[in-house]
Enzyme design. Structure first.
Site, PDB file in Angstrom:
ATOM      1  N   CYS A  43       0.825  -1.210   0.000  1.00 18.39           N
ATOM      2  CA  CYS A  43       0.000   0.000   0.000  1.00 18.39           C
ATOM      3  C   CYS A  43       0.859   1.259   0.000  1.00 18.39           C
ATOM      4  CB  CYS A  43      -0.842   0.049   1.272  1.00 18.39           C
ATOM      5  SG  CYS A  43      -2.141  -1.168   1.336  1.00 18.39           S
ATOM      6  N   CYS A  47      -3.024   4.893   2.589  1.00 21.84           N
ATOM      7  CA  CYS A  47      -4.120   3.928   2.396  1.00 21.84           C
ATOM      8  C   CYS A  47      -5.039   3.873   3.618  1.00 21.84           C
ATOM      9  CB  CYS A  47      -3.560   2.535   2.132  1.00 21.84           C
ATOM     10  SG  CYS A  47      -4.868   1.323   1.874  1.00 21.84           S
ATOM     11  N   CYS A  74      -2.370  -2.902  -3.676  1.00 18.36           N
ATOM     12  CA  CYS A  74      -3.676  -2.804  -3.036  1.00 18.36           C
ATOM     13  C   CYS A  74      -4.664  -2.163  -4.004  1.00 18.36           C
ATOM     14  CB  CYS A  74      -3.527  -1.943  -1.786  1.00 18.36           C
ATOM     15  SG  CYS A  74      -5.058  -1.389  -1.054  1.00 18.36           S
ATOM     16  N   CYS A  77      -5.902   1.628  -2.575  1.00 18.35           N
ATOM     17  CA  CYS A  77      -5.091   2.856  -2.639  1.00 18.35           C
ATOM     18  C   CYS A  77      -4.228   2.947  -3.894  1.00 18.35           C
ATOM     19  CB  CYS A  77      -4.214   2.984  -1.398  1.00 18.35           C
ATOM     20  SG  CYS A  77      -2.944   1.714  -1.283  1.00 18.35           S
TER      21      CYS A  77
END
Ligand SMILES: [Zn+2]
Length: 378
Positions: A43, A47, A74, A77
């Site tokens: 991330c 995030c 991810c 994000c």
């Protein structure tokens, strides 16, 4: 000259990163990403997702470096979309993108440097510092990834090789086989038609995964997190039917755990692994190395009658899917240093230490003789 970054610096930097990630501070987006071991996801600092425990987290300078280590971006994000925060990060990302878009192009440091407007030396150093590998190693890895993807989608081998930038060179074909750990045709089957049961148990060196078909063991791996071991098994056999069931494999897992505790010198378990002809020879040779002994990559190359194939031997060791049962941890560099280990150097060291200790203990000396009556070690 490359100066090694002192450990204290790294600790300080990472504690700053961790602070930024916990604060979900968007000003740090593009300066680093953090990956979570248990989920395999990485991330950006801002995030919104829940934060795991600190020990689950690894930091990377760049999304590309996290992906290189096997983490996926991810979806929430989208860390790849964050623009790089400084010129070095920007430079490395541009190099990555250039390599990725044209995997067929045999880029050299010179042409890449020219492309980016920096010196080859600066490019190499910056890339290595932030990615941990060289641009050439990155290109090799991306090519291999693409080849795996194409083969999994079921493309025929020639077309997959071509599309992944291997062209028609037989040298690259062999390289692909060595990196895949099998011929591309075998990989394409991806375990289709195989039924695999596996179990994960806690042992002396972390988690131990043992997976098997009805014919024998097809994977033995060591790691910190169960989820990651299971994911690696699925990546190795994407087309197989895989289920977690302790009953079939439990006895084998028990035997291997006994080995890990130092109470089972010989792991003579049935295997169900596919190999190229070369790998088969190397792996068979590895199974001949007695408990508590080591060989160098050079020794093994000589033993299989190909004294110059030292690097190919090292690669065959690195792609061994059944660690411990095929004891690739007993192979070291010629100077006695550990060399590599797919499951971590600390584990390699611990395995060798246990074997040496058990072998040297007088109580087990008789046992050792009876286990290896035919071998005399100089
Ligand atoms: Zn995220």
């Amino acid at each position: 000259m490359i100066r090694e970054q002192p450990r204290a610096d790294k600790r300080r930097r990472e504690s700053k990163y961790w602070w930024a990630a916990r604060a979900r501070n968007a000003r740090w987006d593009g300066s680093f990403v953090f990956a979570v071991r248990s989920t395999g996801i990485y991330c950006r600092p801002s995030c919104p997702a829940r934060r795991p425990a600190r020990k689950q987290v690894i930091f990377f300078a760049l999304p590309e470096a996290a992906e290189q280590a096997g983490f996926r971006p991810c979806r929430r994000c989208q860390p790849r979309e964050a623009p790089a925060r400084n010129p070095s990060l920007e430079l490395v990302r541009r190099v990555c993108r250039t390599i990725e878009t044209d995997l067929e192009e045999p880029y050299t440091l010179q042409t890449l440097g020219l492309h980016m407007g920096v010196s080859p030396g600066h490019l190499q150093r910056t890339f290595k510092r932030l990615m941990g590998i060289t641009p050439r190693q990155y290109a090799d890895a991306r090519r291999l990834d693409k080849l795996k993807g194409r083969l999994r989608e079921g493309h025929n081998v020639t077309r997959a090789l071509y599309e992944a930038g291997y062209g028609s060179s037989s040298r690259l074909y062999e390289q692909a086989a060595a990196q895949l750990g099998m011929t591309p045709a075998t990989y394409r089957r991806g375990g289709r038609g195989m039924e695999i049961g596996y179990t994960i148990v806690k042992g002396r060196l972390g988690r131990l995964l043992v997976a098997a078909t009805e014919r024998g063991i097809c994977m033995v791996s060591l790691g910190d997190a169960a989820a990651q071991l299971a994911a690696a098994l699925r990546r190795e056999y994407p087309n197989a039917t895989i289920h977690r069931e302790a009953s079939g494999v439990a006895p084998w897992a028990k035997t291997i755990q006994k080995y890990l505790r130092g109470n089972q010198p010989r792991l003579n378990l049935p295997l169900d692994v596919e190999a190229t002809a070369f790998q088969r020879r190397v792996w068979e040779e590895l199974r001949r190395i007695p408990y508590g002994s080591t060989r160098s990559y050079k020794d093994v190359a000589r033993a299989i009658g190909q004294p110059r194939a030292v690097r190919a031997v090292a690669r065959a060791c690195a792609t061994n899917p059944v660690s411990l049962v095929i004891p690739c941890h007993r192979v070291l560099r010629s100077d006695g240093s550990l060399g590599g280990y797919r499951w971590g150097l600390e584990r390699k060291q611990a395995l060798l230490a246990t074997e040496t200790r058990k072998r040297l203990r007088p109580a087990s000396a008789a046992a050792h003789r009876s286990f290896f009556p035919e071998t005399r070690v100089k």
